[in-house]
Design a protein around this motif. Structure first.
Motif, PDB file in Angstrom:
ATOM      1  N   SER A  24       4.942  20.010  25.661  1.00  0.00           N
ATOM      2  CA  SER A  24       3.464  19.741  25.255  1.00  0.00           C
ATOM      3  C   SER A  24       2.665  18.644  26.043  1.00  0.00           C
ATOM      4  O   SER A  24       1.530  18.591  26.266  1.00  0.00           O
ATOM      5  CB  SER A  24       3.289  19.268  23.745  1.00  0.00           C
ATOM      6  OG  SER A  24       4.151  18.492  23.516  1.00  0.00           O
ATOM      7  N   GLU A  25       3.551  17.827  26.999  1.00  0.00           N
ATOM      8  CA  GLU A  25       2.928  16.816  27.686  1.00  0.00           C
ATOM      9  C   GLU A  25       2.526  17.396  28.797  1.00  0.00           C
ATOM     10  O   GLU A  25       1.332  17.371  29.436  1.00  0.00           O
ATOM     11  CB  GLU A  25       3.967  15.851  27.867  1.00  0.00           C
ATOM     12  CG  GLU A  25       4.038  15.006  26.601  1.00  0.00           C
ATOM     13  CD  GLU A  25       5.287  15.171  25.758  1.00  0.00           C
ATOM     14  OE1 GLU A  25       5.212  15.169  24.582  1.00  0.00           O
ATOM     15  OE2 GLU A  25       6.288  15.333  26.412  1.00  0.00           O
ATOM     16  N   LEU A  26       3.185  18.329  29.427  1.00  0.00           N
ATOM     17  CA  LEU A  26       3.123  18.780  30.808  1.00  0.00           C
ATOM     18  C   LEU A  26       2.027  20.170  30.755  1.00  0.00           C
ATOM     19  O   LEU A  26       1.241  20.289  31.714  1.00  0.00           O
ATOM     20  CB  LEU A  26       4.060  19.438  31.574  1.00  0.00           C
ATOM     21  CG  LEU A  26       5.235  18.339  31.872  1.00  0.00           C
ATOM     22  CD1 LEU A  26       6.626  18.846  32.233  1.00  0.00           C
ATOM     23  CD2 LEU A  26       4.668  17.193  32.767  1.00  0.00           C
ATOM     24  N   CYS A  27       1.891  20.831  29.682  1.00  0.00           N
ATOM     25  CA  CYS A  27       1.234  22.012  29.689  1.00  0.00           C
ATOM     26  C   CYS A  27      -0.324  21.666  29.464  1.00  0.00           C
ATOM     27  O   CYS A  27      -0.838  20.809  28.932  1.00  0.00           O
ATOM     28  CB  CYS A  27       1.503  22.642  28.201  1.00  0.00           C
ATOM     29  SG  CYS A  27       0.315  24.134  27.860  1.00  0.00           S
ATOM     30  N   ILE A  28      -0.988  22.450  30.548  1.00  0.00           N
ATOM     31  CA  ILE A  28      -2.538  22.375  30.620  1.00  0.00           C
ATOM     32  C   ILE A  28      -3.430  23.419  30.023  1.00  0.00           C
ATOM     33  O   ILE A  28      -4.455  23.485  29.889  1.00  0.00           O
ATOM     34  CB  ILE A  28      -2.863  22.157  32.157  1.00  0.00           C
ATOM     35  CG1 ILE A  28      -2.530  23.444  32.771  1.00  0.00           C
ATOM     36  CG2 ILE A  28      -2.201  20.828  32.870  1.00  0.00           C
ATOM     37  CD1 ILE A  28      -3.192  23.513  34.233  1.00  0.00           C
ATOM     38  N   GLY A  29      -2.780  24.204  29.146  1.00  0.00           N
ATOM     39  CA  GLY A  29      -3.299  25.260  28.440  1.00  0.00           C
ATOM     40  C   GLY A  29      -4.354  26.082  29.352  1.00  0.00           C
ATOM     41  O   GLY A  29      -5.458  26.539  28.902  1.00  0.00           O
ATOM     42  N   HIS A  82       5.029  24.068  35.967  1.00  0.00           N
ATOM     43  CA  HIS A  82       6.456  23.602  35.512  1.00  0.00           C
ATOM     44  C   HIS A  82       6.538  23.047  34.358  1.00  0.00           C
ATOM     45  O   HIS A  82       7.098  22.253  33.925  1.00  0.00           O
ATOM     46  CB  HIS A  82       7.243  23.099  36.306  1.00  0.00           C
ATOM     47  CG  HIS A  82       7.109  23.494  37.882  1.00  0.00           C
ATOM     48  ND1 HIS A  82       7.623  24.818  37.996  1.00  0.00           N
ATOM     49  CD2 HIS A  82       6.525  23.073  39.142  1.00  0.00           C
ATOM     50  CE1 HIS A  82       7.180  25.029  39.665  1.00  0.00           C
ATOM     51  NE2 HIS A  82       6.637  24.095  40.024  1.00  0.00           N
ATOM     52  N   ALA A  83       5.635  23.459  33.141  1.00  0.00           N
ATOM     53  CA  ALA A  83       5.699  22.797  31.714  1.00  0.00           C
ATOM     54  C   ALA A  83       6.739  23.750  30.953  1.00  0.00           C
ATOM     55  O   ALA A  83       7.166  23.387  29.901  1.00  0.00           O
ATOM     56  CB  ALA A  83       4.262  23.206  31.223  1.00  0.00           C
ATOM     57  N   ILE A  84       7.208  24.699  31.518  1.00  0.00           N
ATOM     58  CA  ILE A  84       8.322  25.561  30.880  1.00  0.00           C
ATOM     59  C   ILE A  84       9.566  25.086  31.368  1.00  0.00           C
ATOM     60  O   ILE A  84       9.703  25.319  32.570  1.00  0.00           O
ATOM     61  CB  ILE A  84       8.000  26.922  30.595  1.00  0.00           C
ATOM     62  CG1 ILE A  84       6.649  27.122  30.194  1.00  0.00           C
ATOM     63  CG2 ILE A  84       8.849  27.799  30.016  1.00  0.00           C
ATOM     64  CD1 ILE A  84       5.984  28.497  30.016  1.00  0.00           C
TER      65      ILE A  84
END
Lengths: 141, 448
Positions: free
Chosen positions: B14-19, B59-61
């Motif tokens: 949730s920190e890296l995800c930019i939606g 690379h949020a996943i």
């Protein structure tokens, strides 16, 4: 629940569209997967028959809690001898149809093997109606 | 129905995800939604195929592996390495060098996963003969495909071959061999070097088995980096060992496309890449293709050579494995695994695989019909553009989400605009609705 489909004449790329749609619906209704398989196979075979032999037609599906009933109707050439048509391997498919991989003569047998009830009414020169019923509850089989 | 939780190896930070919604739009089972500005995973629909992992631009996943230091807890540290790992290295780097580098990084043994392929193949041939009423049989090799079938094609779960994949057979063999040499089972750590998320998920929550023989998992890219660094820095070989693989051609190419289909008797097809597999399974479900005996189905393009954790281009990996030369086996040499054939054959079966259908709107058919009618009613108001501004991947998915009580129709921007016009929806309310889906930061133009 009712779903009505139009089956286009001679269009093999679409043969199977109606049964595919019904399959999605049945999955969403949480019908037992093995029952879905039987219903879809029976419907698919009947649908292909309409494309291959008749001049297009319609399919009306009725989904009740205890059964799925499908009625296919066309105004095609009709079936002169229904008993003969039911024989495994007997086919009146044209050369063009066979070239496409259809017309092995197993269609009606396949429907009979998968449906709980199969009723065929036909008049030469007028058309054919095929009614398929598959029960969703064990008690009625 | 299998009620155990599916373990998922894929997690969205949730920190890296930019939606940005790229992952949502590529997911083959529509398992992702955007809520509060980040992507969230619907765990009961996810099959761990890794398409989202590939699509994410930031690379949020991540694919959750075990910490590398975990291997230190074991006296005997076995690295189970797939052929595709070796295929990543250029041809001037020998297999011995690679194995040596793996050992230098903390392992005591290196075993090729495909060691058990010849045994598995002979068992598969027996299986095909004994199960000719369930055709086409579907390989149990790719865990993402098994899960895909459970979730999206539940009627076909009964076609899956109930045999362990090579990974589990080889793990069993490794453990047994070490125990026979006098090593205590608790001292043995068997670590799999995984090319993908699905294999991890299969180890942590096995389908068809109670538990897995694998102690832990190391991501293939992690080990590749360590090994490559070692090889680059260590220019001369300490030991001059000859090329040390005794794998047959069938074993070496097993995890490439056609690896199984070419060796199992009968009329077989090999389909790779998850969308191709979905398209194909629709036809199999309808019984549209008679006369097929066996299906080799893989979620990745070029099968395991295209695994999401491989670093080298999948076509190069495939080329190298296909062209590698198998040393001639003299008639007297028996592979060590052959002496364990009976032991392994007795343990090669897995239990029945159950459907876990996620297509259903409700367990109860009457409720499901009601929800389906509601979804159909909603769909009639929707634009059918599949723009996904509502936070669902498609208008149909959105309509279902509304019927299931998981979304509000006012999330649709077309509905918002129409209702703002008629005064039914106030612009402030409308903005709040959008923020609940996309987060506040998407609504101010200055982004640092």
């Amino acid at each position: 629940m009712h779903f009505d489909y139009t089956i286009e004449a001679g269009d093999f790329s679409k043969a199977g569209d109606a049964s595919s749609h019904l399959k999605k619906v049945l999955k969403q209704l949480n019908v037992d997967p093995q029952l879905i398989k039987r219903i879809v196979i029976a419907f698919y075979e009947a649908e292909v028959n309409v494309v291959a032999h008749a001049n297009g037609g319609t399919a009306k599906c009725c989904i009740d809690l205890d059964r799925v009933s499908i009625e296919l109707a066309d105004s095609g050439p009709g079936i002169p001898d229904i008993e003969k048509a039911m024989q495994a391997g007997f086919s009146t498919a044209s050369a063009k149809v066979r070239e496409m991989g259809f017309g092995a003569g197993m269609g009606l047998q396949n429907i009979k093997n998968n449906a709980d009830h199969l009723t065929i009414k036909s008049e030469v020169g007028i058309g054919t109606t095929v009614e398929i019923i598959v029960y969703l509850t064990q008690a009625q089989q | 129905m299998d009620n155990r939780q599916f373990h998922h190896a894929l997690t969205i930070s949730s920190e890296l995800c930019i939606g940005c919604s790229h992952c949502m739009n590529v997911c083959p089972t529509e398992a992702i939604r955007v809520r509060g500005g980040i992507a969230i995973l619907y765990e009961n629909r996810c099959v761990d195929c890794g398409e989202c992992f590939k699509a994410c631009p930031v690379h949020a996943i991540s694919i959750g592996q075990d910490d590398f230091s975990r291997i230190d807890s074991y006296k005997q540290r076995v690295a189970l390495v797939p052929e595709v790992f070796f295929g990543q290295f250029a041809r001037n780097i020998s297999r011995s060098q690679i194995k040596e580098a793996i050992i230098a990084n903390g392992f005591t043994d290196v075993v090729e996963v495909e060691t058990s392929v010849d045994l598995l193949l002979s068992q598969m041939k027996e299986y095909v003969k004994a199960n000719d009423s369930k055709l086409p049989l579907i390989s149990s090799f790719c865990p993402a495909i098994i899960r895909l079938i459970q979730v999206k094609f539940p009627a076909l779960t009964q076609n899956i071959m109930l045999l362990k994949p090579p990974l589990d057979i080889t793990a069993l063999y490794c453990r047994r061999r070490l125990v026979d040499k006098g090593i205590s089972p608790s001292e043995i750590g068997v670590f799999y070097i995984t090319p993908c998320a699905a294999k991890i998920a299969a180890i942590k929550s096995p389908v068809g088995e109670e538990y897995s023989m694998i102690t832990g998992v190391i991501n293939m890219d992690t080990l590749y980096n360590k090994v490559y660094k070692h090889i680059r820095n260590d220019r001369k070989l300490h030991y001059d060992k000859p090329e040390s693989t005794t794998l047959s051609e069938a074993a070496r190419c097993w995890t490439l496309t056609h690896g199984e289909a070419d060796h199992v008797p009968g009329r077989n097809l090999a389909v790779d890449e998850i969308h191709n597999v979905i398209e194909f399974l629709e036809k199999i479900e309808n019984d549209e293709i008679p006369g097929l005996d066996f299906l080799e189905l893989r979620a990745c393009d070029e099968s395991c050579a295209g695994g999401v954790l491989l670093t080298t281009n999948r076509f190069l990996v495939t080329e190298r494995l296909r062209k590698a030369i198998t040393p001639n086996k003299s008639e007297n040499t028996e592979a060590e695994i052959d002496s364990y054939s009976d032991y392994l054959a007795k343990r090669i079966a897995i239990q029945a695989i159950h459907p876990r259908s996620m297509m259903k709107l409700d367990e109860n058919m009457e409720e499901a019909m009601r929800k389906m009618d509601k979804a159909a009613q909603m769909l009639r108001c929707l634009p059918l553009t599949d723009c996904s501004a509502c936070g669902s991947p498609s208008c149909q998915a959105f309509a279902n989400d509304i019927a299931l009580g998981e979304a509000d129709i006012r999330q649709c921007i077309f509905i918002q605009k129409s209702r703002e016009q008629t005064g039914e929806l106030d612009p402030d309310e409308s903005l709040e609705m959008m923020k609940s889906v996309w987060g506040s930061s998407k609504f101010y133009s200055n982004r640092k």
